[in-house]
Motif scaffolding. Sequence first.
Motif, PDB file in Angstrom:
ATOM      1  N   ILE A 183       0.689  -1.265   0.044  1.00 55.16           N
ATOM      2  CA  ILE A 183       0.014  -0.029  -0.069  1.00 55.16           C
ATOM      3  C   ILE A 183       0.840   1.304  -0.038  1.00 55.16           C
ATOM      4  O   ILE A 183       1.862   1.297   0.719  1.00 55.16           O
ATOM      5  CB  ILE A 183      -0.941   0.036   1.310  1.00 55.16           C
ATOM      6  CG1 ILE A 183      -1.723  -1.274   1.231  1.00 55.16           C
ATOM      7  CG2 ILE A 183      -1.838   1.487   1.484  1.00 55.16           C
ATOM      8  CD1 ILE A 183      -2.802  -1.300   2.466  1.00 55.16           C
ATOM      9  N   GLU A 184       0.559   2.336  -0.929  1.00 53.96           N
ATOM     10  CA  GLU A 184       1.405   3.587  -0.995  1.00 53.96           C
ATOM     11  C   GLU A 184       0.325   4.539  -1.317  1.00 53.96           C
ATOM     12  O   GLU A 184      -0.702   4.294  -2.106  1.00 53.96           O
ATOM     13  CB  GLU A 184       2.414   3.280  -2.255  1.00 53.96           C
ATOM     14  CG  GLU A 184       3.173   4.635  -1.943  1.00 53.96           C
ATOM     15  CD  GLU A 184       4.422   4.302  -3.230  1.00 53.96           C
ATOM     16  OE1 GLU A 184       5.136   5.191  -3.378  1.00 53.96           O
ATOM     17  OE2 GLU A 184       4.800   3.125  -3.705  1.00 53.96           O
ATOM     18  N   VAL A 185       0.540   5.576  -0.669  1.00 52.35           N
ATOM     19  CA  VAL A 185      -0.177   6.742  -0.899  1.00 52.35           C
ATOM     20  C   VAL A 185       0.345   7.779  -1.794  1.00 52.35           C
ATOM     21  O   VAL A 185       1.647   7.939  -1.691  1.00 52.35           O
ATOM     22  CB  VAL A 185      -0.574   7.667   0.287  1.00 52.35           C
ATOM     23  CG1 VAL A 185      -1.271   9.057   0.083  1.00 52.35           C
ATOM     24  CG2 VAL A 185      -1.106   7.017   1.325  1.00 52.35           C
ATOM     25  N   LYS A 186      -0.181   7.948  -2.869  1.00 56.93           N
ATOM     26  CA  LYS A 186       0.478   8.947  -4.060  1.00 56.93           C
ATOM     27  C   LYS A 186      -0.420  10.088  -4.550  1.00 56.93           C
ATOM     28  O   LYS A 186      -1.647   9.545  -4.985  1.00 56.93           O
ATOM     29  CB  LYS A 186       0.607   8.043  -5.282  1.00 56.93           C
ATOM     30  CG  LYS A 186       1.910   7.046  -5.387  1.00 56.93           C
ATOM     31  CD  LYS A 186       2.289   6.421  -6.510  1.00 56.93           C
ATOM     32  CE  LYS A 186       3.411   5.526  -6.426  1.00 56.93           C
ATOM     33  NZ  LYS A 186       3.757   5.197  -7.729  1.00 56.93           N
ATOM     34  N   ALA A 219      -4.045   9.457  -3.443  1.00 53.56           N
ATOM     35  CA  ALA A 219      -4.547   8.303  -3.849  1.00 53.56           C
ATOM     36  C   ALA A 219      -4.008   7.107  -3.028  1.00 53.56           C
ATOM     37  O   ALA A 219      -2.834   7.278  -2.738  1.00 53.56           O
ATOM     38  CB  ALA A 219      -4.511   8.094  -5.413  1.00 53.56           C
ATOM     39  N   ILE A 220      -4.695   6.080  -2.941  1.00 55.26           N
ATOM     40  CA  ILE A 220      -4.164   4.961  -2.347  1.00 55.26           C
ATOM     41  C   ILE A 220      -3.947   3.933  -3.254  1.00 55.26           C
ATOM     42  O   ILE A 220      -4.667   3.445  -4.108  1.00 55.26           O
ATOM     43  CB  ILE A 220      -4.921   4.519  -1.160  1.00 55.26           C
ATOM     44  CG1 ILE A 220      -5.495   5.142  -0.106  1.00 55.26           C
ATOM     45  CG2 ILE A 220      -4.661   2.852  -0.775  1.00 55.26           C
ATOM     46  CD1 ILE A 220      -6.694   4.713   0.794  1.00 55.26           C
ATOM     47  N   GLU A 221      -2.774   3.281  -3.557  1.00 48.33           N
ATOM     48  CA  GLU A 221      -2.381   2.527  -4.401  1.00 48.33           C
ATOM     49  C   GLU A 221      -1.952   1.082  -4.043  1.00 48.33           C
ATOM     50  O   GLU A 221      -1.148   1.200  -2.959  1.00 48.33           O
ATOM     51  CB  GLU A 221      -1.030   3.060  -5.281  1.00 48.33           C
ATOM     52  CG  GLU A 221      -0.603   2.182  -6.322  1.00 48.33           C
ATOM     53  CD  GLU A 221       0.546   2.925  -7.184  1.00 48.33           C
ATOM     54  OE1 GLU A 221       1.729   2.371  -6.774  1.00 48.33           O
ATOM     55  OE2 GLU A 221       0.434   3.972  -7.768  1.00 48.33           O
ATOM     56  N   LEU A 222      -2.458   0.001  -4.537  1.00 44.46           N
ATOM     57  CA  LEU A 222      -2.399  -1.348  -3.970  1.00 44.46           C
ATOM     58  C   LEU A 222      -1.464  -2.035  -5.100  1.00 44.46           C
ATOM     59  O   LEU A 222      -1.898  -1.667  -6.207  1.00 44.46           O
ATOM     60  CB  LEU A 222      -3.853  -2.132  -3.576  1.00 44.46           C
ATOM     61  CG  LEU A 222      -4.628  -1.463  -2.881  1.00 44.46           C
ATOM     62  CD1 LEU A 222      -5.762  -2.421  -2.583  1.00 44.46           C
ATOM     63  CD2 LEU A 222      -3.713  -1.654  -1.504  1.00 44.46           C
ATOM     64  N   ARG A 223      -0.388  -2.401  -4.664  1.00 45.88           N
ATOM     65  CA  ARG A 223       0.371  -3.621  -5.678  1.00 45.88           C
ATOM     66  C   ARG A 223       0.554  -5.063  -5.133  1.00 45.88           C
ATOM     67  O   ARG A 223       1.014  -5.114  -4.027  1.00 45.88           O
ATOM     68  CB  ARG A 223       1.590  -2.821  -5.985  1.00 45.88           C
ATOM     69  CG  ARG A 223       1.595  -1.387  -6.844  1.00 45.88           C
ATOM     70  CD  ARG A 223       3.151  -1.068  -7.230  1.00 45.88           C
ATOM     71  NE  ARG A 223       4.000  -1.065  -5.819  1.00 45.88           N
ATOM     72  CZ  ARG A 223       3.769  -0.195  -5.025  1.00 45.88           C
ATOM     73  NH1 ARG A 223       3.100   0.963  -5.011  1.00 45.88           N
ATOM     74  NH2 ARG A 223       4.765  -0.129  -3.852  1.00 45.88           N
TER      75      ARG A 223
END
Length: 92
Positions: free
Chosen positions: A34-37, A40-44
């Motif tokens: 999980i990363e905040v960019k 927005a919240i990005e899931l990889r």
Amino acid sequence: MKETNVQMDRAGRVVLPKTLRDRFHLRGGDMLAIEVKAGAIELRPTNAVGQLKRINGVLVFTAPGHLTNQDFADASREERMDDVLGRATTKR
């Protein structure tokens, strides 16, 4: 992919739609980063490790799991056409 809304439960859990789980070959227990960019919240997926192998002189991408019989080129083309033509249906 078309925009999809999901609801978070009281414990903060979100269920990923089956189409996304299938597209990224995700199963229960898989790890996601999980990363905040930019707000927005990005899931990889973190455990989907693929590699290139030379098989009979040709580089072939191999990864855990299996591919479905889905025609990825047709699916991608349809997504692009939906975006271009504004046919995307969004639930709000």
